[in-house]
Design a protein around this motif. Structure first.
Motif, short mmCIF file in Angstrom:
data_model
loop_
_atom_site.label_atom_id
_atom_site.label_comp_id
_atom_site.label_asym_id
_atom_site.label_seq_id
_atom_site.Cartn_x
_atom_site.Cartn_y
_atom_site.Cartn_z
N VAL A 1 -24.59 9.16 -16.77
CA VAL A 1 -23.81 8.58 -17.53
C VAL A 1 -24.93 8.14 -17.74
O VAL A 1 -25.43 7.40 -17.48
N ASN B 1 -20.41 2.36 -20.13
CA ASN B 1 -20.80 2.78 -19.25
C ASN B 1 -20.00 4.27 -19.14
O ASN B 1 -18.96 5.01 -18.16
N GLU C 1 -29.00 7.09 -10.03
CA GLU C 1 -28.70 5.56 -10.58
C GLU C 1 -28.42 6.49 -11.49
O GLU C 1 -27.34 5.46 -12.65
N ASN C 2 -28.29 8.31 -11.84
CA ASN C 2 -27.49 8.12 -13.40
C ASN C 2 -27.00 8.45 -13.66
O ASN C 2 -26.15 8.97 -14.43
N ARG D 1 -13.55 -2.97 -17.16
CA ARG D 1 -15.31 -2.83 -17.26
C ARG D 1 -15.52 -3.71 -18.49
O ARG D 1 -15.22 -3.16 -19.29
N LYS E 1 -25.46 4.16 -20.05
CA LYS E 1 -25.21 2.50 -19.74
C LYS E 1 -24.87 2.02 -20.80
O LYS E 1 -25.96 1.94 -21.78
N ASP E 2 -23.90 1.08 -20.86
CA ASP E 2 -23.55 -0.17 -21.91
C ASP E 2 -23.87 0.60 -23.38
O ASP E 2 -24.93 -0.30 -24.14
N ARG F 1 -18.59 -3.72 -19.37
CA ARG F 1 -19.69 -2.66 -20.09
C ARG F 1 -18.81 -0.79 -19.87
O ARG F 1 -18.31 -1.06 -19.05
N GLY G 1 -21.57 4.33 -11.51
CA GLY G 1 -21.46 3.40 -13.06
C GLY G 1 -20.64 3.54 -13.72
O GLY G 1 -20.22 2.78 -15.47
N ALA G 2 -19.98 5.14 -13.66
CA ALA G 2 -19.50 5.32 -14.97
C ALA G 2 -17.94 4.41 -15.24
O ALA G 2 -17.36 4.20 -13.94
N THR G 3 -17.42 4.15 -16.42
CA THR G 3 -16.37 3.64 -16.60
C THR G 3 -15.28 4.47 -17.28
O THR G 3 -13.99 4.12 -17.30
#
Length: 365
Positions: free
Chosen positions: A237, A222, A268-269, A218, A239-240, A220, A272-274
């Motif tokens: 999470v 996150n 949305e919160n 990834r 982000k960025d 980004r 997408g965690a990486t």
């Protein structure tokens, strides 16, 4: 993780079919024409088929999940039980649990992550609770996490310089924002993001749905930050992180933590965690063994900061004992993707960044 018995699963004394029927139906109620005799015979047949030795790791997995070997249909050679056979049982169990919860009216109790049926309760009575819908997400992900071969790595980080920087920042910001606080966590988060640049595989997802499996690196950063809220453990999470200053990260930690405690996080919160950071030290404890949340391939837990005595050599070569501030960072990594040397290098680089935070060019406003 404990010793395993290498003897075949059928080494225990077997129970005659009639004995099984007596247990199932009650004494004096079984008969050869009983309508449930077929499943019992089928289970006994599986016990015979599963006579092949079970791998120690699978034996431990069965015991850990309270599964009898006789209840598993082995699909391996000579009826041997395989990892896929056990996974199939676990998936059916999770699906059954989810359907039971969705179709059952529940009443919330003082424990936010559980729900129980409304019933008269007497003093000292045990209470059977059902996992809530929110808790089922953790149930599913942690069940899936059992398939990940974890390995752990821990190391100490000196926070003395970082705490001096925090004190300076607090003093300089006092006039404009008297209530401003800056914990070590935002600095550690930023250091992690910078350290990941030396091996980007740590910030990755493992896709096992394709053959061969793929490691998706990834771009980004996150970072999921585990938060202990009144509604249970949640992981909002940030982000960025790679593009944020320490000050902005601190603001995000505070904002998301407040939303978590108030129960106002939106999907949305949480997406997408990486990579995941568990700040377990905010509650207590030093060294823990964090569990990776798939499809991520690593996680780090930050222990409680504490004062420790350290030997230090002065300019004349004389050793003195001095007080230093330290915390322990414990990593868990997916050994299918990462090895110990990789984690050690990234961890060491993270330590150097945290211990030399005064050399960073960080915008704190």
């Amino acid at each position: 993780m404990g010793s395993s018995n290498n003897s075949p699963v059928d080494a225990k004394p077997t129970i005659p079919a009639s004995g099984i029927e007596d247990i199932t139906h009650g004494a004096g109620q079984s008969s050869e024409n009983d309508v449930v005799s077929e499943p019992v015979n089928e289970r006994t047949h599986r016990r015979t088929l599963n006579s092949a030795p079970i791998m120690p790791t699978l034996r431990h997995l069965l015991k850990q999940n309270h599964i009898e070997a006789a209840d598993v249909t082995g699909t391996g050679k000579n009826g041997r039980i395989t990892k896929e056979d056990v996974d199939r049982i676990l998936q059916l169990r999770v699906s059954s649990q989810a359907e039971s919860t969705d179709n059952q009216p529940i009443q919330r109790t003082s424990t936010p992550s559980t729900a129980v049926k409304a019933s008269p309760q007497k003093e000292n009575d045990d209470v059977a609770s059902t996992i809530s819908r929110g808790g089922l997400a953790m149930f599913r992900s942690m069940t899936q996490a059992l398939t990940i071969p974890h390995f752990m790595y821990s190391h100490e980080v000196d926070l003395t310089v970082l705490n001096d920087v925090r004190s300076s920042c607090k003093a300089s910001a006092a006039a404009s924002a008297p209530s401003t606080t800056l914990s070590p966590l935002p600095f550690v988060i930023k250091a992690l993001s910078q350290a990941f640049l030396i091996d980007r595989r740590i910030n990755a997802h493992l896709d096992t749905s394709v053959s061969p499996p793929q490691v998706i690196i990834r771009s980004r950063h996150n970072f999921g930050i585990a938060v202990d809220s009144p509604h249970g453990l949640v992981v909002p999470v940030i982000k960025d992180v790679q593009s944020l200053s320490v000050a902005t990260i601190a603001s995000e930690v505070k904002r998301l933590g407040l939303l978590a405690r108030e129960g106002r996080l939106v999907p949305e919160n949480l997406e997408g965690a990486t990579f995941t950071v568990s700040n377990i030290g905010s509650i207590g404890g030093n060294v823990v063994a964090p569990i990776i949340v798939p499809p991520m391939v690593a996680i780090v837990a930050i222990g409680r900061a504490r004062h420790v005595p350290v030997f230090q050599t002065d300019a004349t070569g004389v050793e003195h004992i001095v007080k230093r501030d330290q915390l322990c960072m414990t990593w868990s990594a997916d050994h299918r993707v990462l090895d110990g040397a990789t984690i050690a290098r990234v961890a060491e680089h993270t330590r150097l960044l945290v211990e030399n935070v005064d050399t960073w060019s960080v915008a704190l406003n």
